[in-house]
Design an enzyme around this catalytic site. Structure first.
Site, PDB file in Angstrom:
ATOM      1  N   ASP A  13      -2.184   8.570   7.742  1.00 45.09           N
ATOM      2  CA  ASP A  13      -3.165   7.722   8.429  1.00 45.09           C
ATOM      3  C   ASP A  13      -2.418   6.813   9.408  1.00 45.09           C
ATOM      4  OD1 ASP A  13      -2.026   5.672   6.948  1.00 45.09           O
ATOM      5  OD2 ASP A  13      -3.724   5.369   5.612  1.00 45.09           O
ATOM      6  N   SER A  27       0.806  -1.227   0.000  1.00 46.58           N
ATOM      7  CA  SER A  27       0.000   0.000   0.000  1.00 46.58           C
ATOM      8  C   SER A  27       0.838   1.276   0.000  1.00 46.58           C
ATOM      9  CB  SER A  27      -0.938   0.011   1.208  1.00 46.58           C
ATOM     10  OG  SER A  27      -0.194  -0.154   2.395  1.00 46.58           O
ATOM     11  N   HIS A  50       0.477   5.027   6.925  1.00 44.83           N
ATOM     12  CA  HIS A  50       1.174   5.523   5.730  1.00 44.83           C
ATOM     13  C   HIS A  50       1.641   6.966   5.883  1.00 44.83           C
ATOM     14  CE1 HIS A  50      -1.795   2.442   4.433  1.00 44.83           C
ATOM     15  NE2 HIS A  50      -0.720   1.968   3.820  1.00 44.83           N
TER      16      HIS A  50
END
Length: 367
Positions: free
Chosen positions: A332, A35, A335
């Site tokens: 977040d 991600s 990340h």
């Protein structure tokens, strides 16, 4: 009448300039990973790991601030590195409908939120693309490049004008080995050494497969200080200056083995260059000295909910959102923000051997 030759000369000079810029720029960027660099592949999967909801992408200019499936407020490290190296367009997500024809000549992104080196990693999310599947997908792209350019030119394009970047490994710890629900059996039967052995052996096979498909310029990011992300700090109820020792220790142990693997591959795969991106130390530097870089916090997520550092619930429409995204290292619970990605990417492109070795990415491009 005298003006015409001048216009003609100007036009020729402009074309020469454009051609020179094309020759100096990066041809294609092939991005593999999780991600941290997913540019939207997970939008096309039935998965719990998705970022195609606001306010993700709120600062992503190319989409007008709409979410694209990137797990950050703006660009990923992969996006920024491509821009810095003169790549004409962002690498297109492999699973998106427009990843066909000439679009793939700027590169393709195979990264997937929740994906890992090992196939079992990320099961908690239901669907994700493991590194095995990502390399399988590159094999499809490889054949498409032969059709587009002809076999000889495709081989040349891959070997000389393309960079293969691999940013993976965090989920193998966070969403496999360290995950209480799924991994209690694995941890009872596997020591950290044995687990990391599995990761390294798997990665060796995948990198060799890419080499056999004509990849020659590689950059591999090591695993960052995963014990310092807001999620880990929140669930372990740590203070702002503490990190989870076990998670960071596992990352360092893997990182040491990764460095040995890249040395081995540089020696054993003729014509290949494997560059090591020391993401662990780079991110640790940002977290430790965040105020030197214009950040006000390296512990609280800008977008998230739950616990002391907004570190439990992923970013979504009902999350609390900080007023100035550029002051947070973390977007977040997991990340980095675009502001942090920008600092990290620029170090990888033009930095010294503390963070990127044996050469930086601009030097790798120009090899």
């Amino acid at each position: 009448m005298a003006k015409q030759p001048i216009v003609l000369v100007a036009l020729v000079l402009l074309l020469v300039h454009v051609r020179a810029r094309d020759d100096n720029g990066l041809g294609a960027s092939f991005i593999f990973g999780d991600s941290l660099v997913d540019a939207g592949n997970n939008n096309y999967l039935q998965t719990l790991s998705k970022a195609n909801i606001p306010p993700n992408g709120i600062d992503f200019r190319a989409s007008g601030g709409n979410p694209t499936g990137r797990f950050t407020n703006g660009r990923t490290i992969g996006d920024i590195v491509g821009e810095e190296l003169g790549q004409p367009n962002y690498a297109v997500p492999f699973l998106s409908p427009n990843s066909t024809g000439k679009a793939i000549l700027s590169g393709v992104n195979y990264a997937s939120g929740g994906g890992g080196i090992l196939n079992a990693t990320g099961r908690i999310f239901v669907n994700r693309l493991s590194l095995d599947i990502q390399v399988d997908y590159f094999n499809i792209t490889r054949k498409q490049l032969d059709s587009l350019l002809g076999p000889s030119q495709a081989k040349d394009y891959l070997m000389k004008k393309s960079i293969f970047s691999i940013t993976i490994g965090s989920n193998d710890f966070l969403n496999n080995y360290l995950l209480p629900v799924l991994s209690i059996g694995a941890r009872a039967s596997q020591t950290p050494d044995a687990f990391i052995d599995d990761m390294i052996n798997h990665l060796r096979n995948q990198l060799t497969r890419l080499y056999q498909l004509d990849a020659r310029k590689f950059v591999l990011g090591n695993v960052g200080p995963i014990g310092c992300i807001p999620y880990q700090k929140t669930i372990n109820q740590l203070s702002s200056d503490q990190c989870v020792d076990l998670a960071n220790q596992l990352a360092r142990q893997y990182n040491s083995r990764l460095q040995d693997l890249l040395t081995e591959l540089n020696e054993n795969l003729p014509g290949a260059t494997f560059v090591h991106a020391n993401v662990y130390d780079l991110v640790m530097e940002l977290i430790t000295n965040y105020d030197n870089y214009g950040f006000t916090t390296a512990t609280t997520a800008c977008c998230g909910n739950g616990g002391q550092f907004a570190g439990i619930v992923p970013c979504g429409p009902v999350s609390s959102l900080c007023s100035d995204r550029s002051t947070h290292v973390f977007w977040d619970p997991y990340h980095p923000s675009e502001a942090a990605n920008l600092i990290l990417a620029k170090q990888l492109v033009d930095g010294d051997t503390r963070y990127i070795s044996p050469m930086n990415l601009r030097q790798l491009r120009d090899l």
